[in-house]
Every structure is written in C-alpha cells, then in structure tokens.
Design an enzyme around this catalytic site. Structure first.
Site, PDB file in Angstrom:
ATOM      1  N   CYS A  19       0.912  -0.891  -0.203  1.00  0.00           N
ATOM      2  CA  CYS A  19       0.021  -0.106   0.150  1.00  0.00           C
ATOM      3  C   CYS A  19       1.098   1.061  -0.021  1.00  0.00           C
ATOM      4  CB  CYS A  19      -0.856   0.406   1.161  1.00  0.00           C
ATOM      5  SG  CYS A  19      -0.536   0.430   2.599  1.00  0.00           S
ATOM      6  N   HIS A  28      -2.508   0.776   7.119  1.00  0.00           N
ATOM      7  CA  HIS A  28      -3.029   1.051   5.321  1.00  0.00           C
ATOM      8  C   HIS A  28      -3.035   2.481   4.981  1.00  0.00           C
ATOM      9  CE1 HIS A  28      -3.979  -1.516   2.043  1.00  0.00           C
ATOM     10  NE2 HIS A  28      -5.350  -0.354   1.800  1.00  0.00           N
ATOM     11  N   HIS A  52      -6.285   2.244  -3.655  1.00  0.00           N
ATOM     12  CA  HIS A  52      -4.892   1.492  -2.711  1.00  0.00           C
ATOM     13  C   HIS A  52      -4.430   0.309  -3.809  1.00  0.00           C
ATOM     14  CE1 HIS A  52      -8.109  -1.302  -0.400  1.00  0.00           C
ATOM     15  NE2 HIS A  52      -8.715  -0.543  -1.581  1.00  0.00           N
TER      16      HIS A  52
END
Length: 234
Positions: free
Chosen positions: A147, A195, A207
């Site tokens: 990510c 994240h 993402h």
C-alpha cells in the site's frame, strides 16, 4: 519578394509549433466520451477488446485491452510508466488522432468540493493506470505494490517525494478534516496507522489491497469506515 516568402515561412513555422499534435493526447482510466468509444472499437477490431465492451467508459476491461495491445506491440509493459494509458505512442499505433482523443472527459475529479489541481489530476491518473497491479509485500514498482509502495510510486511519478512506510506518511502529513482528491486516507487494519490509499472523491479511494492488488474501494463500507483513521495532505 524574398522578404515576403521569409515572413510567410516564419508564420507557417509558428502555426506548426502551436498546432495540437497526437503527443498531447491521452485517454486513461476514468475517461468517458466519444474518444473512449473510438478507442474501444479500434481495440476490438484488432482483437484486443470484446465487442460487448464498447460503451464509452474507460473501465477495468478497457484497461486490460490497452495493456494487451501495448504488450503485443511492445509499446509498454508492466514496468512502464504509461502501461494501461492510451498515450501518444499507443494512439498513433492504433491510427487514432489527437482531435478525437482530446474530447475525452475524466470523471476522476468531477466531484463537488474536490480539488481539481493539475497535481492531483496527475496523481489520480497515474494511480488509476495501475489498477489490477498485484499486491507484493514491500513492492514499489508496477510489477507489484504494497500500500505505501503504491502511494510512493504514484507521487514520485508526479514529482513528489513521500516517506516509505504508512507510519512515516502519517507522521509527515498535515491533518485535514475532510479529504480532497489526491489526499492520503489512512486506516487502522492492525494497531496504529497500517494502511494508506489515495482519495478519489465521492467517498472512494484507490489503494493496493493485500487481497485485491491495486483497486478502488468505498470508504463507506462497513470494513473501511470502521478502520478509518483520518486524512492527511503531503
């Protein structure tokens, strides 16, 4: 007489310099309109797109079709910066003109209250071009992203440097109460900021998900809304 011809030559040269060329044309993920339809039809005629996927919307199927054509004609590859983006080389190879492609309109930044700066538009364009790229732990290239590697790569392609990890990005960013297009959105999938994605507007973000690869998700879903930490601007 010679002077008149000289002046006419200068005028002609100037006109050529300002005339639009195919190098200015780009059709990318999120675009809609006649240019996308023409791209889809042309790809279908060359066996790289389904005839049922001619709807004027540059979505995942069109992305895969463009990537297939680029690979077959050695225009780009997963390691290329414009893999999946129908830029000048791809459009020229397909025989499409700049005039048709310049009419495309992107829905990626057409959100009320969202930032539409050229910087954020470039970031979103780069991010969308990587949809479908697989998730790879520690990955920072179009061969595979995690990510934060995805965010770092996307920003770097638009001349912006970012820290490497989610925690570092969280610490470096400036908190915003409500994200605009191109801002970073953070989530706590395990303890602390763990994240990160890029806000697209309309409560959506792009993402690199561990189970999905690069994809678009809705922040209003039960999972992401419960994990949401906040938004920051770098």
């Amino acid at each position: 007489m010679k002077m008149k011809k000289f002046m006419m030559s200068i005028a002609l040269a100037g006109a050529l310099l300002v005339a639009p060329t195919v190098s200015e044309a780009t059709v990318k993920m999120g675009d809609r309109g006649a240019s996308v339809t023409e791209l889809q039809q042309t790809l279908a005629s060359k066996g790289h797109n389904s005839s049922s996927n001619v709807d004027g919307v540059f979505g995942p199927m069109t992305l895969r079709a463009v990537q297939s054509y680029q690979l077959a004609h050695r225009i780009s590859s997963p390691a290329g910066n414009f893999y999946g983006v129908a830029g000048p080389a791809t459009l020229s190879s397909l025989g499409l003109s700049a005039s048709s492609s310049s009419s495309s309109s992107s829905n990626s930044t057409a959100v009320a209250g969202a930032s539409t700066s050229s910087s954020s538009s470039g970031i979103i364009s780069t991010a969308r071009s990587q949809i479908g790229t697989p998730y790879v732990w520690g990955g920072t290239t179009p061969r595979g992203f995690d990510c934060s590697g995805f965010v770092q790569y996307t920003f770097a392609q638009n001349g912006k440097s970012t820290p490497r990890t989610v925690a570092q990005m969280w610490s470096a960013g400036t908190r915003v109460s409500s994200p605009s297009v191109g801002d970073l959105v953070f989530f706590e999938t395990r303890r602390g900021p763990s994240h990160v994605g890029i806000y697209l507007g309309g409560n959506q973000f792009i993402h690199a998900g561990a189970s999905t690869g690069v994809t678009i998700s809705n922040m209003g879903s039960s999972y992401w809304s419960n994990a949401y930490l906040g938004a920051k601007r770098l």
